[in-house]
Design a protein around this motif. Sequence first.
Motif, PDB file in Angstrom:
ATOM      1  N   GLY A  86      54.651  -1.111 -25.315  1.00 56.49           N
ATOM      2  CA  GLY A  86      55.068  -2.431 -26.192  1.00 56.49           C
ATOM      3  C   GLY A  86      56.165  -3.128 -25.703  1.00 56.49           C
ATOM      4  O   GLY A  86      56.650  -2.899 -24.679  1.00 56.49           O
ATOM      5  N   GLY A  87      56.480  -4.184 -26.248  1.00 56.25           N
ATOM      6  CA  GLY A  87      57.487  -5.014 -25.946  1.00 56.25           C
ATOM      7  C   GLY A  87      57.570  -6.392 -26.801  1.00 56.25           C
ATOM      8  O   GLY A  87      56.786  -6.589 -27.951  1.00 56.25           O
ATOM      9  N   ALA A 101      50.171  -2.900 -22.999  1.00 55.95           N
ATOM     10  CA  ALA A 101      49.498  -1.638 -22.155  1.00 55.95           C
ATOM     11  C   ALA A 101      48.990  -1.881 -21.102  1.00 55.95           C
ATOM     12  O   ALA A 101      48.935  -1.247 -20.422  1.00 55.95           O
ATOM     13  CB  ALA A 101      48.617  -1.462 -23.337  1.00 55.95           C
ATOM     14  N   GLN A 102      48.849  -3.214 -20.741  1.00 57.35           N
ATOM     15  CA  GLN A 102      48.084  -3.491 -19.495  1.00 57.35           C
ATOM     16  C   GLN A 102      49.261  -3.409 -18.482  1.00 57.35           C
ATOM     17  O   GLN A 102      49.238  -2.782 -17.271  1.00 57.35           O
ATOM     18  CB  GLN A 102      47.497  -4.787 -19.529  1.00 57.35           C
ATOM     19  N   GLU A 103      50.498  -3.867 -18.736  1.00 62.21           N
ATOM     20  CA  GLU A 103      51.601  -4.135 -17.945  1.00 62.21           C
ATOM     21  C   GLU A 103      52.173  -2.604 -17.761  1.00 62.21           C
ATOM     22  O   GLU A 103      52.525  -2.592 -16.582  1.00 62.21           O
ATOM     23  CB  GLU A 103      52.648  -5.104 -18.511  1.00 62.21           C
ATOM     24  N   ALA A 110      43.345  -1.891 -19.535  1.00 61.26           N
ATOM     25  CA  ALA A 110      42.806  -3.133 -19.543  1.00 61.26           C
ATOM     26  C   ALA A 110      42.291  -3.206 -21.339  1.00 61.26           C
ATOM     27  O   ALA A 110      42.039  -2.359 -21.850  1.00 61.26           O
ATOM     28  CB  ALA A 110      41.471  -3.054 -18.765  1.00 61.26           C
ATOM     29  N   SER A 111      42.499  -4.496 -21.728  1.00 58.68           N
ATOM     30  CA  SER A 111      42.107  -4.963 -23.043  1.00 58.68           C
ATOM     31  C   SER A 111      40.819  -4.503 -23.276  1.00 58.68           C
ATOM     32  O   SER A 111      40.425  -4.219 -24.514  1.00 58.68           O
ATOM     33  CB  SER A 111      42.295  -6.270 -23.304  1.00 58.68           C
ATOM     34  N   ALA A 127      58.275   0.603 -12.815  1.00 52.39           N
ATOM     35  CA  ALA A 127      59.556   0.024 -13.150  1.00 52.39           C
ATOM     36  C   ALA A 127      59.767   0.131 -14.497  1.00 52.39           C
ATOM     37  O   ALA A 127      61.172  -0.230 -14.978  1.00 52.39           O
ATOM     38  CB  ALA A 127      59.527  -1.483 -12.803  1.00 52.39           C
ATOM     39  N   GLU A 128      59.058   0.656 -15.216  1.00 56.99           N
ATOM     40  CA  GLU A 128      59.315   0.450 -16.690  1.00 56.99           C
ATOM     41  C   GLU A 128      58.894   2.055 -17.132  1.00 56.99           C
ATOM     42  O   GLU A 128      59.723   2.407 -18.216  1.00 56.99           O
ATOM     43  CB  GLU A 128      58.325  -0.274 -17.502  1.00 56.99           C
ATOM     44  N   ILE A 129      57.924   2.947 -16.347  1.00 53.93           N
ATOM     45  CA  ILE A 129      57.797   4.118 -17.216  1.00 53.93           C
ATOM     46  C   ILE A 129      58.080   5.387 -16.131  1.00 53.93           C
ATOM     47  O   ILE A 129      57.696   5.194 -15.089  1.00 53.93           O
ATOM     48  CB  ILE A 129      56.157   4.229 -17.325  1.00 53.93           C
TER      49      ILE A 129
END
Length: 197
Positions: free
Chosen positions: A59-60, A77-79, A84-85, A123-125
């Motif tokens: 999220g964000g 969630a995609q990023e 995928a949606s 980069a995030e997870i």
Amino acid sequence: MLSQAITRIQRHRSWCLRQQGREAAVLIPITRSELHPELILTVRSALLNTHRGEVCFPGGKRDESDRELSQTALREAQEELGIASRDVELCGPLGQVVSKHHLHVTPWVGLVPSSLPLHPNPAEIARVFKVPLRFFLEQGPPEIERLIVEGQVWEMPSWVYDGERIWGLTAYMICELLNVGFQLSIPMPRRPERHTG
């Protein structure tokens, strides 16, 4: 087990904040399995400016291009995980909450295929892991931890699973998911933004 819980979430009228503020959304991804559904959780990268090393849902913040907060949850969630949606069946929102950084966060519950490959963004997870919903259903009430935020005492639920501490806003959302969807009666710590008066 899962189908009845999803029906309750779809019918649930979620609590909304009365004041305006900076908006954000998270996706609460549940694997589509009637008997053995799992929650997908992430551990945030130590390189991030906020929430580093914490267990979170993807999220964000809401982008200007996001027409709805559900789109924010899906985009993030995609990023973050490469979901995928088209692979997410949104079921409905849970109650809005305010983060320690003053973001107004809307959690969206969504079903994803059990076998869906995940591609975490490094980069995030730092890590992705799954927790069987049965763990929360059978574990009993979480421990309650206290955090002082700007002079206010916030009570936070907390579990430990597979060496990871699930606490804070994420654990609070899980409590509401369990209470609404699975009709548990987990005592919910009173959040400051839900005080009336």
